[in-house]
Design an enzyme around this catalytic site. Structure first.
Site, mmCIF file in Angstrom:
data_model
loop_
_atom_site.group_PDB
_atom_site.id
_atom_site.type_symbol
_atom_site.label_atom_id
_atom_site.label_comp_id
_atom_site.label_asym_id
_atom_site.label_seq_id
_atom_site.Cartn_x
_atom_site.Cartn_y
_atom_site.Cartn_z
ATOM 1 N N TYR A 166 -1.957 0.468 10.257
ATOM 2 C CA TYR A 166 -2.147 -0.267 8.997
ATOM 3 C C TYR A 166 -0.899 -0.129 8.108
ATOM 4 O O TYR A 166 -0.394 -1.130 7.572
ATOM 5 C CB TYR A 166 -3.380 0.289 8.272
ATOM 6 N N SER A 200 0.821 -1.214 0.000
ATOM 7 C CA SER A 200 0.000 0.000 0.000
ATOM 8 C C SER A 200 0.856 1.265 0.000
ATOM 9 O O SER A 200 1.952 1.285 0.571
ATOM 10 C CB SER A 200 -0.871 -0.010 1.260
#
Ligand code: NAD
Length: 357
Positions: free
Chosen positions: A183, A159
């Site tokens: 995250y 990501s």
């Protein structure tokens, strides 16, 4: 090819599994149907994957049981029938944290697309342990299982959240990684494990740093889906912060395209690649674009910006272009128009789920 797609009942994994099944591959989806967002969307993804396999050839899809919707670490082996000849689709209702299960499924795969994760920065701020358990331990399970096989490639979903604070833009892969959410930390750990497994064990891994992916069946808790749902409901979109944050929104078809390339292309083995659209847009401009497409008379509302959101993302995709010929083709205007069209056609089942989130 025998293809394992972890998280294949989710947004990106669902599109990948459907695309591979349509091409006549033997697709196995491992997903625990995590109820953190509407399980109905995931069931829809599974049905679309099966339908694609049925269409793909006369052998048709293996008809397997979709069961559960619970986060389960246990797994009943009878739920994964042996792979059929020709194109097939199998759904394994199980958890990437279950190392034995992952080992069995990876052993049967020629290539693994590892998408299963607790996605999203905001949920990770509320519960930082869950993304660690799923994204780090789950990834390690996949890599370690693959180490014991002769799998051709493991393609991991990483990501843009690994970058966090921009020192310069657009980000290239050499940009420092300073995630600003739990995250982001978990995705960074996953891709670093992949790199190390390549260096130490020679495992062919590629980690793709996705930049905010959108399109039909996208997660309901994202800006584009929320703005669209509200506008179609006659309500102004709600922009977090002052809306000056920028995002490099990447259309799902471009993401599927690069993943398909990696099925046979080994040029990026051991590498980490940015996969973005190369264009970025301010969030309030995006909200205006969606509003003006649906109903220009609606205003804009503003709300406090949640913790963990990066201020800017913008991808330099030169490395992916050079190594695997990646070329994003869908502009934000085209992609948003396609998404809104899809949303209108699928309001019946999608909208209530969006409004629920
Ligand atoms: P998603 O939540 O729609 O898909 C993830 C899937 O993984 C879900 O179906 C979920 O049920 C499944 N899952 C969660 N925990 C699991 C577990 N313990 N065991 C088995 N399955 C589990 O998310 P997405 O948007 O499709 O994201 C796919 C991947 O891409 C994720 O790894 C995410 O981190 C990454 N990513 C997504 C984006 C984006 O904008 N959508 C951006 C960057 C990276």
């Amino acid at each position: 090819m025998d293809i394992l797609v972890t998280g294949g009942a989710g947004f990106i994994g669902g599109h990948l599994a459907e695309s591979f099944a349509r091409d006549g591959h033997d697709v196995t989806v491992l997903d625990n149907l995590d109820p953190y967002y509407a399980v109905g969307i995931k069931r829809q993804n599974i049905e679309l994957g099966r339908a694609a396999a049925r269409e793909s050839n006369s052998a048709g899809a293996d008809d397997t049981r979709v069961d559960g919707g619970q986060t389960r670490l246990e797994y009943d082996e009878t739920e994964v029938p042996a792979s059929d000849t020709g194109g097939s689709y199998e759904f394994a209702d199980g958890d990437v944290r279950n190392a034995d299960l992952v080992e069995r499924l990876v052993a049967d795969a020629d290539i693994v697309y590892h998408q299963a994760a607790q996605a999203g920065v905001r949920t990770s701020v509320d519960d930082p342990r869950k993304p660690n358990d799923i994204n780090v331990d789950g990834t390690l399970n996949v890599l370690d299982a693959a180490r014991k096989t002769d799998v051709e490639r493991i393609v991991l979903a990483s990501s843009s959240s690994v970058y966090g604070k921009p020192e310069y833009l657009p980000y290239d892969e050499a940009h420092p990684t300073t995630p600003v959410s739990p995250y982001g930390v978990s995705k960074l750990a996953g891709e670093q494990y992949a790199r190390v497994y390549h260096e130490v064990y020679g495992l062919p891994t590629v980690a793709l740093r996705y930049f905010t992916v959108y399109g039909p069946r996208m997660r309901p808790n994202m800006a584009i889906s929320n703005f669209t749902a509200r506008c179609l409901n006659g309500e102004p979109p709600v922009v977090y912060g002052d809306g000056s944050q920028t995002r490099d929104f990447t259309y799902i078809d471009d993401i599927v395209g690069v993943n398909r390339t990696l099925m046979t292309d080994d040029s990026a083995d051991g590498e980490i690649l940015n996969v973005g659209s190369t264009g970025n847009i301010e969030i309030h401009t995006l909200a205006e674009l969606i509003r003006d497409t649906i109903d220009p008379s609606l205003g804009l509302e503003y709300a406090e910006q949640p913790m963990g959101d990066a201020q800017h993302t913008h991808a330099d995709v030169s490395k992916a272009r050079e190594l695997v010929g990646y070329e994003p083709t869908t502009s934000i205007r085209q992609g948003v128009a396609q998404y809104i069209e899809w949303f209108r056609a699928n309001r019946d089942w999608y909208e209530p789920l969006v409004l629920q989130s």
